[in-house]
Scaffold this motif. Structure first.
Motif, PDB file in Angstrom:
ATOM      1  N   TYR A  89       0.795  -1.041  -0.023  1.00 37.71           N
ATOM      2  CA  TYR A  89       0.040   0.126  -0.213  1.00 37.71           C
ATOM      3  C   TYR A  89       0.987   1.163   0.158  1.00 37.71           C
ATOM      4  O   TYR A  89       0.418   2.423  -0.356  1.00 37.71           O
ATOM      5  CB  TYR A  89      -1.019   0.080   1.155  1.00 37.71           C
ATOM      6  N   LEU A  90       2.002   1.266   0.394  1.00 41.03           N
ATOM      7  CA  LEU A  90       2.842   2.610   0.355  1.00 41.03           C
ATOM      8  C   LEU A  90       3.409   2.869  -1.079  1.00 41.03           C
ATOM      9  O   LEU A  90       3.563   1.899  -1.612  1.00 41.03           O
ATOM     10  CB  LEU A  90       3.956   2.407   1.428  1.00 41.03           C
ATOM     11  N   ASN A  91       3.680   3.839  -1.137  1.00 33.23           N
ATOM     12  CA  ASN A  91       4.545   4.541  -2.454  1.00 33.23           C
ATOM     13  C   ASN A  91       5.977   3.838  -2.599  1.00 33.23           C
ATOM     14  O   ASN A  91       6.816   3.974  -1.467  1.00 33.23           O
ATOM     15  CB  ASN A  91       4.539   5.971  -2.391  1.00 33.23           C
ATOM     16  N   PRO A  92       6.451   3.085  -3.550  1.00 35.47           N
ATOM     17  CA  PRO A  92       7.683   2.524  -3.629  1.00 35.47           C
ATOM     18  C   PRO A  92       8.677   3.577  -3.373  1.00 35.47           C
ATOM     19  O   PRO A  92       9.813   3.061  -2.880  1.00 35.47           O
ATOM     20  CB  PRO A  92       7.510   1.768  -5.002  1.00 35.47           C
ATOM     21  N   THR A  93       8.556   4.907  -3.700  1.00 39.66           N
ATOM     22  CA  THR A  93       9.362   5.760  -3.457  1.00 39.66           C
ATOM     23  C   THR A  93      10.149   5.711  -1.984  1.00 39.66           C
ATOM     24  O   THR A  93      11.392   5.746  -1.938  1.00 39.66           O
ATOM     25  CB  THR A  93       9.065   7.296  -3.759  1.00 39.66           C
ATOM     26  N   ALA A 133      16.307  -9.472   7.320  1.00 41.53           N
ATOM     27  CA  ALA A 133      17.248  -9.258   6.252  1.00 41.53           C
ATOM     28  C   ALA A 133      16.554  -9.526   4.899  1.00 41.53           C
ATOM     29  O   ALA A 133      16.570  -8.868   3.826  1.00 41.53           O
ATOM     30  CB  ALA A 133      18.399 -10.179   6.383  1.00 41.53           C
ATOM     31  N   LYS A 134      15.675 -10.736   4.907  1.00 39.73           N
ATOM     32  CA  LYS A 134      14.879 -11.068   3.750  1.00 39.73           C
ATOM     33  C   LYS A 134      13.890  -9.774   3.399  1.00 39.73           C
ATOM     34  O   LYS A 134      13.578  -9.374   2.023  1.00 39.73           O
ATOM     35  CB  LYS A 134      14.218 -12.211   3.925  1.00 39.73           C
ATOM     36  N   ILE A 135      13.328  -9.431   4.317  1.00 42.31           N
ATOM     37  CA  ILE A 135      11.954  -8.568   4.036  1.00 42.31           C
ATOM     38  C   ILE A 135      12.803  -7.179   3.792  1.00 42.31           C
ATOM     39  O   ILE A 135      12.027  -6.506   2.749  1.00 42.31           O
ATOM     40  CB  ILE A 135      11.072  -8.274   5.576  1.00 42.31           C
ATOM     41  N   THR A 136      13.646  -6.801   4.220  1.00 44.83           N
ATOM     42  CA  THR A 136      14.233  -5.325   3.912  1.00 44.83           C
ATOM     43  C   THR A 136      15.019  -5.451   2.561  1.00 44.83           C
ATOM     44  O   THR A 136      14.790  -4.464   1.831  1.00 44.83           O
ATOM     45  CB  THR A 136      15.116  -4.944   5.237  1.00 44.83           C
ATOM     46  N   SER A 137      15.608  -6.710   2.303  1.00 42.69           N
ATOM     47  CA  SER A 137      15.975  -6.661   0.960  1.00 42.69           C
ATOM     48  C   SER A 137      15.044  -6.657  -0.079  1.00 42.69           C
ATOM     49  O   SER A 137      15.220  -6.228  -1.281  1.00 42.69           O
ATOM     50  CB  SER A 137      17.060  -7.611   0.828  1.00 42.69           C
ATOM     51  N   LEU A 138      14.051  -7.391   0.236  1.00 42.90           N
ATOM     52  CA  LEU A 138      12.825  -7.461  -0.856  1.00 42.90           C
ATOM     53  C   LEU A 138      12.222  -6.041  -1.118  1.00 42.90           C
ATOM     54  O   LEU A 138      11.916  -5.699  -2.111  1.00 42.90           O
ATOM     55  CB  LEU A 138      11.696  -8.524  -0.362  1.00 42.90           C
ATOM     56  N   ALA A 139      12.034  -5.452   0.081  1.00 38.11           N
ATOM     57  CA  ALA A 139      11.494  -4.000  -0.033  1.00 38.11           C
ATOM     58  C   ALA A 139      12.401  -3.131  -0.904  1.00 38.11           C
ATOM     59  O   ALA A 139      11.859  -2.397  -1.881  1.00 38.11           O
ATOM     60  CB  ALA A 139      11.538  -3.330   1.232  1.00 38.11           C
ATOM     61  N   TRP A 140      13.785  -2.952  -0.867  1.00 41.51           N
ATOM     62  CA  TRP A 140      14.548  -2.327  -1.619  1.00 41.51           C
ATOM     63  C   TRP A 140      14.690  -2.929  -3.163  1.00 41.51           C
ATOM     64  O   TRP A 140      14.568  -2.038  -4.048  1.00 41.51           O
ATOM     65  CB  TRP A 140      15.907  -2.238  -1.281  1.00 41.51           C
ATOM     66  N   SER A 141      14.295  -4.175  -3.234  1.00 38.58           N
ATOM     67  CA  SER A 141      14.328  -4.766  -4.686  1.00 38.58           C
ATOM     68  C   SER A 141      13.131  -4.203  -5.361  1.00 38.58           C
ATOM     69  O   SER A 141      13.094  -3.880  -6.337  1.00 38.58           O
ATOM     70  CB  SER A 141      14.374  -6.141  -4.643  1.00 38.58           C
ATOM     71  N   ILE A 142      11.858  -4.207  -4.894  1.00 38.07           N
ATOM     72  CA  ILE A 142      10.770  -3.613  -5.263  1.00 38.07           C
ATOM     73  C   ILE A 142      10.938  -2.257  -5.576  1.00 38.07           C
ATOM     74  O   ILE A 142      10.520  -1.605  -6.490  1.00 38.07           O
ATOM     75  CB  ILE A 142       9.674  -3.714  -4.355  1.00 38.07           C
ATOM     76  N   ASP A 144      13.448  -0.412  -6.185  1.00 38.83           N
ATOM     77  CA  ASP A 144      14.349  -0.446  -7.456  1.00 38.83           C
ATOM     78  C   ASP A 144      13.825  -0.706  -8.577  1.00 38.83           C
ATOM     79  O   ASP A 144      13.992  -0.030  -9.776  1.00 38.83           O
ATOM     80  CB  ASP A 144      15.509  -1.408  -7.267  1.00 38.83           C
ATOM     81  N   GLY A 145      12.947  -1.771  -8.585  1.00 41.86           N
ATOM     82  CA  GLY A 145      11.981  -2.198  -9.770  1.00 41.86           C
ATOM     83  C   GLY A 145      10.868  -1.128 -10.249  1.00 41.86           C
ATOM     84  O   GLY A 145      10.472  -0.988 -11.433  1.00 41.86           O
ATOM     85  N   PHE A 146      10.476  -0.279  -9.022  1.00 41.09           N
ATOM     86  CA  PHE A 146       9.351   0.589  -9.556  1.00 41.09           C
ATOM     87  C   PHE A 146       9.762   2.024  -9.584  1.00 41.09           C
ATOM     88  O   PHE A 146       9.289   2.898 -10.331  1.00 41.09           O
ATOM     89  CB  PHE A 146       8.347   0.517  -8.357  1.00 41.09           C
ATOM     90  N   ALA A 147      10.904   2.516  -8.898  1.00 38.35           N
ATOM     91  CA  ALA A 147      10.805   3.899  -8.565  1.00 38.35           C
ATOM     92  C   ALA A 147      12.265   4.521  -8.907  1.00 38.35           C
ATOM     93  O   ALA A 147      12.320   5.722  -8.988  1.00 38.35           O
ATOM     94  CB  ALA A 147      10.592   4.320  -7.185  1.00 38.35           C
TER      95      ALA A 147
END
Length: 493
Positions: A89-93, A133-142, A144-147
């Motif tokens: 729900y949050l803005n990927p930025t 570690a997994k959750i925070t890396s996934l958040a940054w991967s998303i 990078d893919g969107f923003a």
């Protein structure tokens, strides 16, 4: 049946004279290896779809979690659920920063609670560390893919991009898959999904007589799994008898403390090499084997066409054991977490990259006194060794013999002082640390302070050869490459 596995765990606990929670981990790791083999064979991506592979991995993961975490799994689910909602729900930025704050906040609260209740090494905390570690890396991967502007990607970031929000099934599978639940290792979401969907199965081809010929339709894994199982057995066979001879607690035993100072130093060194190290080597090798046995962990082919199954490896053993400074030791130790620190922290911070990354590593590990003593000593040791290299090394590169003597002396000195710091890390509580330090005159800290003063009184030579200069211009984590870059494969990456 649930009772039968509990009986196995209890028997192993009694046989090895370990607490039940510590005996549970190796039992689960061995069971994961056993189950990973049919998972790879019968649930091969060519036979079943990704959904089936996800469901089975999750089911086995929750089954293991019952023994590993009991009701602590609720904490894992709370963290996972809150962070997933934020991702959706949050803005990927700005989303990854909020997810990072929430995930690290939950881990910090649990770490502090375990510190207050004197329960270091709790299995829920270990799992929560990997989940964070997994959750925070996934958040940054998303993110990078969107923003992000593609031109700003680092090499590591460009390989781990995720261009859509994972489904609930994919997300839970990534966190709870049975191969990595007991002790990790950390993996990136992109690598895990490629494994589930079979995208990692890259054939090795060569050009022969002007034609392309496949040598491996997919990377063989049996020999690697057997090799790692044999290594695990050897670790147990060598270290198990020595555990009772040179136990960790012997460092503060009166009989050892009354012995000559040099004996106490050598005791700490022997304890590190033959008691402390093997525990990490064993659990990391078993965890790596479980992933490899299921088909996860392929990292391309080397120049000879040999498949490399080191994508998830936590230790590069030979360089680690031969390291002569803490920078090299860190680069080759717990490498999956080093990649996470580099990915979410070092590569993204605009300033104070090294200092803040070290702080993140400390907070991630927890607040036990042993960790703080080790981190303060470790940072001091890195600074001392780096300064000493500039000041002393140029005087020892005049001949091969002198350079060999320098390398031998720095290797021995590094491991002696590291064994002193690691002993403090392992004791964790302040009472035992202070007892150990006082009995040994806090020699590690004293020596490092004296060396820093001496190295600053003597200026380094004005010129160093370019090779030596480049080798030393490294930060704690800045030059630590991810596994796929350090040994870049010819094909299949």
């Amino acid at each position: 049946m649930v009772p039968s596995l509990w009986n196995v765990i209890l028997r192993i606990s009694a046989l090895l004279k370990l607490p039940v929670d510590k005996a549970t981990v190796p039992v689960i790791l061995v069971l994961a290896i056993v189950l990973a083999i049919p998972y790879r064979i019968f649930l091969h991506p060519s036979r079943v779809d990704a959904t089936t592979r996800h469901i089975v991995a999750i089911g086995l993961g929750f089954y293991f979690s019952y023994y590993l975490h009991s009701w602590g799994v609720v904490v894992l689910l709370i963290q996972a659920s809150l962070c997933y909602i934020l991702m959706v729900y949050l803005n990927p930025t700005y989303m990854p920063k909020v997810v990072f704050a929430v995930a690290m906040g939950i881990l910090t609260v649990v770490n502090f609670r375990e510190f207050l209740h004197d329960r270091p090494g709790d299995s829920v905390v270990r799992a929560l560390m990997i989940f964070t570690a997994k959750i925070t890396s996934l958040a940054w991967s998303i993110h990078d893919g969107f923003a992000r502007d593609r031109m700003r990607y680092s090499d590591l970031q460009s390989k781990k991009i995720v261009r859509r929000i994972p489904s609930v099934l994919e997300y839970i599978s990534y966190l709870f898959h049975f191969q990595g639940l007991a002790i990790g290792p950390f993996c990136f979401y992109k690598d895990y999904i490629d494994f589930i969907e079979g995208k990692h199965l890259v054939p090795y081809k060569i050009i022969k007589d002007g034609k392309e010929v496949s040598i491996h339709k997919e990377p063989p894994v049996t020999a690697v799994v057997l090799q790692k199982i044999v290594i695990s057995i050897m670790i147990v066979a060598i270290s198990a008898p020595l555990t009772s001879i040179i136990p960790l607690e012997g460092n503060i035993d009166e009989s050892v403390l009354k012995s000559p100072f040099i004996y106490r130093m050598l005791y700490s060194w022997a304890c590190l090499w033959f008691v402390i190290h093997p525990v990490y080597f064993l659990v990391w090798t078993l965890a790596d084997t479980a992933s490899n046995a299921s088909g996860f962990g392929f990292n391309g082919y080397d120049t000879h066409g040999t498949p490399r199954w080191d994508l998830l490896s936590n230790i590069n053993l030979k360089p680690y054991l031969l390291s002569s400074n803490l920078k090299l030791s860190i680069d080759n130790w717990h490498m999956s977490v080093n990649r996470w620190l580099k990915y979410v922290s070092y590569e993204r911070l605009p300033y104070q990259k090294q200092s803040l990354t070290i702080l993140l590593s400390l907070v991630w590990h927890g607040f036990l006194p042993g960790y703080i003593w080790f981190y303060i000593g470790g940072v001091t040791l890195i600074f001392t060794q780096k300064r000493g290299r500039y000041v002393i090394r140029p005087h020892f590169i005049t001949s091969r013999l002198m350079k060999f003597l320098y390398d031998l002396a720095t290797w021995a000195g590094h491991w002696i002082i590291l064994s002193y710091l690691v002993t403090m890390f392992q004791f964790r509580d302040n009472a035992r640390i202070v007892k150990f330090g006082r009995a040994n005159y806090f020699w590690g800290q004293v020596v490092m302070v004296i060396l820093i003063i001496l190295f600053h009184l003597k200026k380094p030579p004005k010129k160093l050869d370019s090779k030596d200069g480049n080798q030393d211009k490294t930060s704690l984590l800045g030059s630590n490459q991810d596994n796929s870059q350090r040994n870049k494969p010819v094909k299949g990456d």
